[in-house]
Design a protein around this motif. Structure first.
Motif, mmCIF file in Angstrom:
data_model
loop_
_atom_site.group_PDB
_atom_site.id
_atom_site.type_symbol
_atom_site.label_atom_id
_atom_site.label_comp_id
_atom_site.label_asym_id
_atom_site.label_seq_id
_atom_site.Cartn_x
_atom_site.Cartn_y
_atom_site.Cartn_z
ATOM 1 N N PHE A 74 14.359 30.464 13.320
ATOM 2 C CA PHE A 74 13.333 29.094 12.862
ATOM 3 C C PHE A 74 12.075 29.588 13.497
ATOM 4 O O PHE A 74 12.177 29.890 14.648
ATOM 5 N N LYS A 75 11.154 29.028 12.911
ATOM 6 C CA LYS A 75 9.866 29.128 13.518
ATOM 7 C C LYS A 75 9.669 28.023 14.322
ATOM 8 O O LYS A 75 10.218 26.982 14.567
ATOM 9 N N PRO A 124 27.977 23.343 22.691
ATOM 10 C CA PRO A 124 26.992 22.518 23.403
ATOM 11 C C PRO A 124 25.786 21.937 22.411
ATOM 12 O O PRO A 124 25.568 22.678 21.301
ATOM 13 N N LYS A 139 25.470 24.433 15.401
ATOM 14 C CA LYS A 139 26.616 24.192 14.928
ATOM 15 C C LYS A 139 26.208 23.663 13.459
ATOM 16 O O LYS A 139 26.926 24.130 12.420
ATOM 17 N N SER A 140 25.326 22.716 13.333
ATOM 18 C CA SER A 140 24.739 22.257 12.134
ATOM 19 C C SER A 140 24.257 23.238 11.337
ATOM 20 O O SER A 140 24.441 23.301 10.185
ATOM 21 N N HIS A 193 31.719 17.015 18.878
ATOM 22 C CA HIS A 193 31.310 17.381 20.458
ATOM 23 C C HIS A 193 32.743 16.712 21.166
ATOM 24 O O HIS A 193 32.674 16.922 22.324
ATOM 25 N N ASP A 206 13.017 22.220 20.765
ATOM 26 C CA ASP A 206 13.373 21.170 19.662
ATOM 27 C C ASP A 206 12.361 20.736 18.980
ATOM 28 O O ASP A 206 12.496 19.602 18.277
HETATM 29 N N1 ATP Z 1 15.018 23.264 10.482
HETATM 30 C C1 ATP Z 1 14.582 23.594 11.472
HETATM 31 N N2 ATP Z 1 13.684 23.876 12.058
HETATM 32 C C2 ATP Z 1 13.502 24.462 13.376
HETATM 33 N N3 ATP Z 1 14.156 24.609 14.150
HETATM 34 C C3 ATP Z 1 15.581 24.030 13.796
HETATM 35 C C4 ATP Z 1 15.758 23.650 12.550
HETATM 36 N N4 ATP Z 1 17.261 23.191 12.544
HETATM 37 C C5 ATP Z 1 17.526 23.478 13.703
HETATM 38 N N5 ATP Z 1 16.784 23.885 14.445
HETATM 39 C C6 ATP Z 1 16.810 24.237 15.863
HETATM 40 O O1 ATP Z 1 17.929 25.177 16.021
HETATM 41 C C7 ATP Z 1 18.988 24.816 17.054
HETATM 42 C C8 ATP Z 1 20.357 24.829 16.575
HETATM 43 O O2 ATP Z 1 20.309 23.358 15.930
HETATM 44 P P1 ATP Z 1 21.465 22.714 15.215
HETATM 45 O O3 ATP Z 1 21.172 21.488 14.669
HETATM 46 O O4 ATP Z 1 22.032 23.767 14.244
HETATM 47 O O5 ATP Z 1 22.197 22.523 16.844
HETATM 48 P P2 ATP Z 1 23.855 21.861 16.954
HETATM 49 O O6 ATP Z 1 24.681 22.509 17.531
HETATM 50 O O7 ATP Z 1 24.308 21.021 15.562
HETATM 51 O O8 ATP Z 1 23.267 20.650 17.865
HETATM 52 P P3 ATP Z 1 23.877 19.212 18.078
HETATM 53 O O9 ATP Z 1 25.105 19.173 18.665
HETATM 54 O O10 ATP Z 1 22.819 18.408 19.124
HETATM 55 O O11 ATP Z 1 23.885 18.488 16.816
HETATM 56 C C9 ATP Z 1 18.172 23.802 17.978
HETATM 57 O O12 ATP Z 1 17.261 24.401 18.937
HETATM 58 C C10 ATP Z 1 17.385 23.180 16.868
HETATM 59 O O13 ATP Z 1 16.270 22.489 17.428
#
Ligand code: ATP
Length: 302
Positions: free
Chosen positions: A13-14, A52, A57-58, A204, A298
């Motif tokens: 991601f940027k 974590p 994950k998402s 989680h 973030d």
């Molecule tokens: N569209 C986006 N643009 C920029 N950064 C993003 C984007 N989507 C996710 N990120 C960043 O990518 C990383 C992974 O995000 P993601 O939401 O996949 O994590 P996660 O493991 O699902 O987190 P959580 O358990 O807190 O929901 C994070 O640092 C998030 O800020």
């Protein structure tokens, strides 16, 4: 068949610096959210990902759902690359995201309209799935007339109604109270037994993972990769007996998962307080040279 395969999946991601760059800025530095995820989820499997916060994950689930594309690597479903969203995959998010102006029945039938299913059949299918999630009698209620757990049941019914081969669930029970959550977990296992879907479930909660999964993948702190995958040594048929959570297998497995996870949680906490430098993969030198290394991760850009 509905086998999911991830081959060396990387996603960046940027980093948006509100002062100096805009959304379309191609030169904006990037960071790795996922850095080479390899995974094979078998047809009919209930697969849970634990990791974590912020480990990707998402992002991974969105890639399988076709909501976004990998920078490198491939996601294959039954050997074919994912090229976008499709009715073979349904996603349930943490928030039910129902249409407030539609009744429960009409929320569930919404995607059937997109599938051009004829009106009478739509209604019949929607009723069937509302019944499967325990909402018979609530068909004509609007979302504001339903509890949080009921709304999430409608969202699950909506996902199942299109008869997807794969159910993608991103912390679907996280917003529910503890008792409703346990009831929903039991109901989800019953639904899975009846429908035999392949389920990818993000949570989680270690307890939830052990209760639901056939296998659990633990992800590393970002950039996310699969740290390890463990088989849950509890037969499917004993999950629904009342006391499975106090069995030795359950407690030992929960402990083992926490041992694997806690190191990553500590790392993730450290990263969230520091800069991109700490979580940049060793081989991505162009990113290390990026000029804005101290911007918190973030800060979303897309
Ligand atoms: N569209 C986006 N643009 C920029 N950064 C993003 C984007 N989507 C996710 N990120 C960043 O990518 C990383 C992974 O995000 P993601 O939401 O996949 O994590 P996660 O493991 O699902 O987190 P959580 O358990 O807190 O929901 C994070 O640092 C998030 O800020």
């Amino acid at each position: 068949m509905n086998n999911i395969e991830a081959i060396n999946v990387k996603k960046t991601f940027k980093i948006r610096n509100a002062k100096t760059s805009n959304k379309g800025d191609a030169s904006a530095p990037k960071f790795y959210a996922l850095d080479g995820v390899n995974l094979n989820i078998q047809a009919g499997e209930f697969f849970v990902i634990l990791g974590p916060s912020g480990c990707g994950k998402s992002t991974f689930l969105d890639l399988i759902g076709g909501l976004t594309e990998p920078d490198e690597g491939e996601i294959l479903i039954d050997g074919k690359p994912v090229e976008g969203p499709g009715l073979d995959r349904a996603i349930v998010f943490q928030q039910p995201a129902l249409f407030p102006w539609r009744t429960a029945l009409n929320n569930v039938s919404f995607l059937l309209e997109a599938k051009k299913v004829e009106k009478n059949s739509r209604e019949e299918i929607a009723r069937k799935y509302l019944s499967l999630v325990g909402l018979t009698g609530f068909e004509d209620r609007f979302p504001y007339e339903l509890s949080g757990g009921m709304k999430q049941r409608v969202a699950i019914a909506r996902a199942l109604a299109i008869n997807p081969e794969i159910l993608l669930m991103d912390e679907p029970f996280a917003a529910l109270d503890a008792q409703t959550r346990e009831v929903m977990q039991i109901d989800l296992l019953k639904i899975r037994d009846q429908t035999q879907k392949t389920v990818l479930f993000i949570t989680h909660s270690i307890d939830e993972a052990v209760f639901l999964a056939d296998r659990v993948a633990v992800m590393t702190a970002r950039p996310g990769v699969i740290k390890t995958i463990i088989d849950i040594p509890i037969p499917r048929k004993s999950r629904l007996s009342n006391d499975v959570r106090i069995t030795r297998e359950f407690i030992e497995t929960r402990h083992k998962l926490w041992e694997l996870l806690k190191e990553e949680v500590v790392k993730a906490q450290k990263y969230s307080k520091s800069s991109i430098e700490d979580c940049t993969p060793a081989d991505s030198r162009s990113i290390k040279k990026a000029p804005v290394l101290s911007i918190p991760l973030d800060t979303r850009s897309e």
